[in-house]
Motif scaffolding. Structure first.
Motif, PDB file in Angstrom:
ATOM      1  N   ARG A  60       0.806  -1.222   0.000  1.00  0.00           N
ATOM      2  CA  ARG A  60       0.000   0.000   0.000  1.00  0.00           C
ATOM      3  C   ARG A  60       0.843   1.278   0.000  1.00  0.00           C
ATOM      4  NH1 ARG A  60      -4.265  -0.150   3.346  1.00  0.00           N
ATOM      5  NH2 ARG A  60      -4.147  -2.386   3.772  1.00  0.00           N
ATOM      6  N   ASP A  61       1.948   1.285   0.733  1.00  0.00           N
ATOM      7  CA  ASP A  61       2.777   2.491   0.775  1.00  0.00           C
ATOM      8  C   ASP A  61       3.491   2.711  -0.560  1.00  0.00           C
ATOM      9  OD1 ASP A  61       2.063   3.066   3.402  1.00  0.00           O
ATOM     10  OD2 ASP A  61       3.703   1.866   4.222  1.00  0.00           O
ATOM     11  N   GLY A  62       4.094   1.636  -1.087  1.00  0.00           N
ATOM     12  CA  GLY A  62       4.784   1.760  -2.360  1.00  0.00           C
ATOM     13  C   GLY A  62       3.843   2.139  -3.482  1.00  0.00           C
ATOM     14  N   PHE A  63       2.636   1.581  -3.451  1.00  0.00           N
ATOM     15  CA  PHE A  63       1.643   1.894  -4.474  1.00  0.00           C
ATOM     16  C   PHE A  63       1.269   3.376  -4.446  1.00  0.00           C
ATOM     17  CE2 PHE A  63      -2.942   2.583  -5.120  1.00  0.00           C
ATOM     18  CZ  PHE A  63      -3.042   2.302  -6.474  1.00  0.00           C
ATOM     19  N   ALA A  64       0.882   3.886  -3.279  1.00  0.00           N
ATOM     20  CA  ALA A  64       0.464   5.291  -3.172  1.00  0.00           C
ATOM     21  C   ALA A  64       1.611   6.237  -3.525  1.00  0.00           C
ATOM     22  CB  ALA A  64      -0.061   5.573  -1.765  1.00  0.00           C
ATOM     23  N   GLN A  65       2.814   5.899  -3.092  1.00  0.00           N
ATOM     24  CA  GLN A  65       3.974   6.744  -3.408  1.00  0.00           C
ATOM     25  C   GLN A  65       4.226   6.772  -4.910  1.00  0.00           C
ATOM     26  OE1 GLN A  65       7.040   4.986  -0.979  1.00  0.00           O
ATOM     27  NE2 GLN A  65       6.111   5.692   0.936  1.00  0.00           N
ATOM     28  N   ALA A  66       4.023   5.631  -5.575  1.00  0.00           N
ATOM     29  CA  ALA A  66       4.252   5.571  -7.017  1.00  0.00           C
ATOM     30  C   ALA A  66       3.228   6.403  -7.774  1.00  0.00           C
ATOM     31  CB  ALA A  66       4.211   4.120  -7.493  1.00  0.00           C
ATOM     32  N   VAL A  67       1.946   6.305  -7.387  1.00  0.00           N
ATOM     33  CA  VAL A  67       0.906   7.108  -8.039  1.00  0.00           C
ATOM     34  C   VAL A  67       1.201   8.592  -7.840  1.00  0.00           C
ATOM     35  CG1 VAL A  67      -1.551   7.708  -8.048  1.00  0.00           C
ATOM     36  CG2 VAL A  67      -0.853   5.314  -7.814  1.00  0.00           C
ATOM     37  N   THR A  68       1.540   8.951  -6.603  1.00  0.00           N
ATOM     38  CA  THR A  68       1.836  10.359  -6.302  1.00  0.00           C
ATOM     39  C   THR A  68       3.016  10.858  -7.127  1.00  0.00           C
ATOM     40  OG1 THR A  68       1.021  10.045  -4.039  1.00  0.00           O
ATOM     41  CG2 THR A  68       2.381  11.993  -4.454  1.00  0.00           C
ATOM     42  N   ALA A  69       4.093  10.066  -7.183  1.00  0.00           N
ATOM     43  CA  ALA A  69       5.298  10.483  -7.909  1.00  0.00           C
ATOM     44  C   ALA A  69       5.018  10.657  -9.404  1.00  0.00           C
ATOM     45  CB  ALA A  69       6.407   9.458  -7.688  1.00  0.00           C
ATOM     46  N   ARG A  70       4.260   9.757  -9.994  1.00  0.00           N
ATOM     47  CA  ARG A  70       3.990   9.845 -11.432  1.00  0.00           C
ATOM     48  C   ARG A  70       3.136  11.069 -11.757  1.00  0.00           C
ATOM     49  NH1 ARG A  70       2.675   4.181 -14.338  1.00  0.00           N
ATOM     50  NH2 ARG A  70       2.907   5.591 -16.117  1.00  0.00           N
ATOM     51  N   LEU A  71       2.166  11.356 -10.904  1.00  0.00           N
ATOM     52  CA  LEU A  71       1.333  12.532 -11.148  1.00  0.00           C
ATOM     53  C   LEU A  71       2.119  13.825 -10.905  1.00  0.00           C
ATOM     54  CD1 LEU A  71      -2.025  11.258  -9.643  1.00  0.00           C
ATOM     55  CD2 LEU A  71      -1.658  11.972 -12.013  1.00  0.00           C
ATOM     56  N   GLU A  72       2.934  13.837  -9.857  1.00  0.00           N
ATOM     57  CA  GLU A  72       3.745  15.030  -9.588  1.00  0.00           C
ATOM     58  C   GLU A  72       4.722  15.305 -10.724  1.00  0.00           C
ATOM     59  OE1 GLU A  72       3.929  15.181  -4.687  1.00  0.00           O
ATOM     60  OE2 GLU A  72       5.499  14.115  -5.805  1.00  0.00           O
ATOM     61  N   ALA A  73       5.195  14.246 -11.377  1.00  0.00           N
ATOM     62  CA  ALA A  73       6.196  14.412 -12.432  1.00  0.00           C
ATOM     63  C   ALA A  73       5.600  14.780 -13.784  1.00  0.00           C
ATOM     64  CB  ALA A  73       7.009  13.116 -12.567  1.00  0.00           C
ATOM     65  N   HIS A  74       4.286  14.620 -13.950  1.00  0.00           N
ATOM     66  CA  HIS A  74       3.683  14.879 -15.261  1.00  0.00           C
ATOM     67  C   HIS A  74       3.601  16.389 -15.508  1.00  0.00           C
ATOM     68  CE1 HIS A  74       1.175  14.684 -18.780  1.00  0.00           C
ATOM     69  NE2 HIS A  74       1.171  13.356 -18.741  1.00  0.00           N
TER      70      HIS A  74
END
Length: 466
Positions: A100-114
């Motif tokens: 759950r932590d890795g998943f949420a961090q990955a979604v957040t990082a991809r959106l922040e980077a777009h």
């Protein structure tokens, strides 16, 4: 020429997916998430797409499970939720479970980077500003009080629900019609002229008494402290009614009056469980008055003691918990726009779907609809033969209105898709057994769905990520 951004309110699974789909189509998007400026009772972090309950996206088999089919369809449409889920998978047998932590961090990082995504931290109190001409509301079951009140005022009294009072739903083909029969009380015709609008399952006195004993003894789910779920007399759980007296149910939702058993007309049932048609396809039937907080395992065991339901396949089991959702069939059009104010679209659990994947799926479609509209290339919903199309169809019109409170959140299930008849024999001419036919039917429905989705996607290539 610059493109005016679309605003998405809510950074959960639906909002994150909607924002990703919009940005992937080349349209700027502002994703509004009130955490950490304003927290909730359920969330623990400020990450986008935080999983607040289970870490499971459920079964991942497109050929044998409806939610697995939804997974496959979302992957085919470049879902960020599925991509990050796959990247952070943990062992769970045939299910897709995630860290759950890795998943949420990955979604957040991809959106922040777009480059086309702007994340705005802070609450959107009340209706969005008038200058926001395209907005997706994806605020989930914990919609803030200010926004809830604004939606109430816009949609009208009684059009926003704060608590699920869910009765189980049964697949029609699993009901034993050699035991059950079709009839309305006193043969009264409904609005459509149907005097046999209900399926009736009879009980004798011994069966009824055993059923009451099982209800009283069955394990119950407890409410979370912050849910503060009340009981209303119009939607009491059946086990609470049973606690008020052993005859309460027999004089309430299980009353046998006005009904004659078509199979045994000389025997008067002691009690009757009624099922009411729940969708336009006639594939799903609601257990009338059977909202319950029994645990799911107990529900399956106890409700299969009802004559005619011994082999029942449940599309949804019952429940009672806090949830904020709108009466989507009445309020939304097929593009998920609010009829009263079309600049607003709704997505996720607030539309009346249940589950992580279903919420994200509606976010995916809302994002695609909004982006297509902004680009001047409006698209129709996916075909109803797809899992995505079936979900949209259910929440925007497939549900049959059974009166106040009849529309309730729904998981994806095969009963929402048009039925398909599997062959009775295999390629060698051998007659297939019932389990083999069921497996083949699911596979054929999956193959049809993925083929039809591909055709739909090819008609909206402008929305494919570069």
């Amino acid at each position: 020429m610059s493109i005016t951004p679309i605003h998405v309110i809510g950074g959960g699974l639906a909002g994150s997916e909607a924002a990703w789909q919009i940005a992937s189509a080349g349209v700027p998007v502002v994703l509004h998430e009130m955490r950490p400026v304003r927290g909730t009772d359920a969330h623990q972090t400020d990450q986008l797409a935080e999983l607040v309950c289970s870490n499971s996206f459920r079964a991942d088999d497109w050929a044998g499970n409806a939610v697995g089919l939804l997974h496959a369809e979302m992957r085919a449409l470049s879902s960020i939720i599925m991509a990050c889920g796959d990247a952070h998978q943990v062992p769970a047998g045939g299910a897709l479970a995630v860290d759950r932590d890795g998943f949420a961090q990955a979604v957040t990082a991809r959106l922040e980077a777009h480059p086309l995504v702007t994340i705005a931290r802070g609450e959107v109190a009340g209706l969005p500003p008038a200058e926001w001409d395209s907005v997706i509301v994806a605020t989930g079951p914990l919609t803030s009080p200010a926004l809830s009140e604004a939606i109430l005022q816009l949609t009208g009294e009684g059009q926003l629900s704060f608590f699920d009072a869910i009765a189980p739903i049964v697949n029609f083909e699993s009901v034993d019609m050699d035991v059950a029969w079709r009839q309305s009380r006193y043969d009264k015709e409904g609005p459509g002229g149907d005097a046999a609008a209900y399926i009736n399952c009879p009980m004798d006195q011994a069966q009824y008494e055993a059923f009451i004993d099982a209800l009283l003894a069955g394990p119950k789910s407890e409410f979370k402290e912050w849910e503060n779920v009340p009981y209303f007399d119009g939607c009491l759980p059946i086990e609470v009614m049973a606690e008020r007296g052993r005859e309460t149910l027999r004089h309430g939702p299980m009353k046998p009056v006005g009904l004659t058993n078509a199979h045994k007309p000389d025997q008067k049932p002691w009690a009757v469980v009624q099922l009411r048609q729940d969708n336009a396809l006639g594939t799903l039937w609601n257990m009338v008055g059977f909202q319950t907080k029994l645990k799911h395992g107990a529900q399956s065991e106890i409700f299969r003691t009802i004559p005619g339901l011994e082999k029942a396949v449940f599309a949804r089991l019952g429940g009672l918990h806090r949830n904020t959702f709108i009466n989507s069939p009445r309020l939304l059009d097929r593009g998920l726009r609010l009829k009263a104010q079309p600049r607003l679209r709704f997505a996720g659990q607030v539309t009346g779907v249940e589950g992580y994947v279903e919420s994200a799926a509606v976010g995916l479609l809302a994002g695609r609809f909004a982006a297509a509209e902004r680009l001047g290339q409006p698209i129709d919903p996916p075909p109803p033969t797809t899992a995505l199309g079936a979900l949209i169809g259910h929440i925007t019109g497939g549900h049959l209105d059974g009166g106040a409170g009849s529309f309730q959140p729904m998981n994806i299930n095969y009963g929402l898709l048009p039925p398909i008849a599997p062959p009775k024999r295999d390629a060698e001419g051998r007659r297939l057994g019932s389990k083999e036919k069921t497996r083949l039917k699911k596979r054929l429905m999956g193959e049809r769905a993925l083929s039809d989705l591909k055709g739909w996607a090819e008609g909206s290539r402008a929305l494919e990520p570069a």
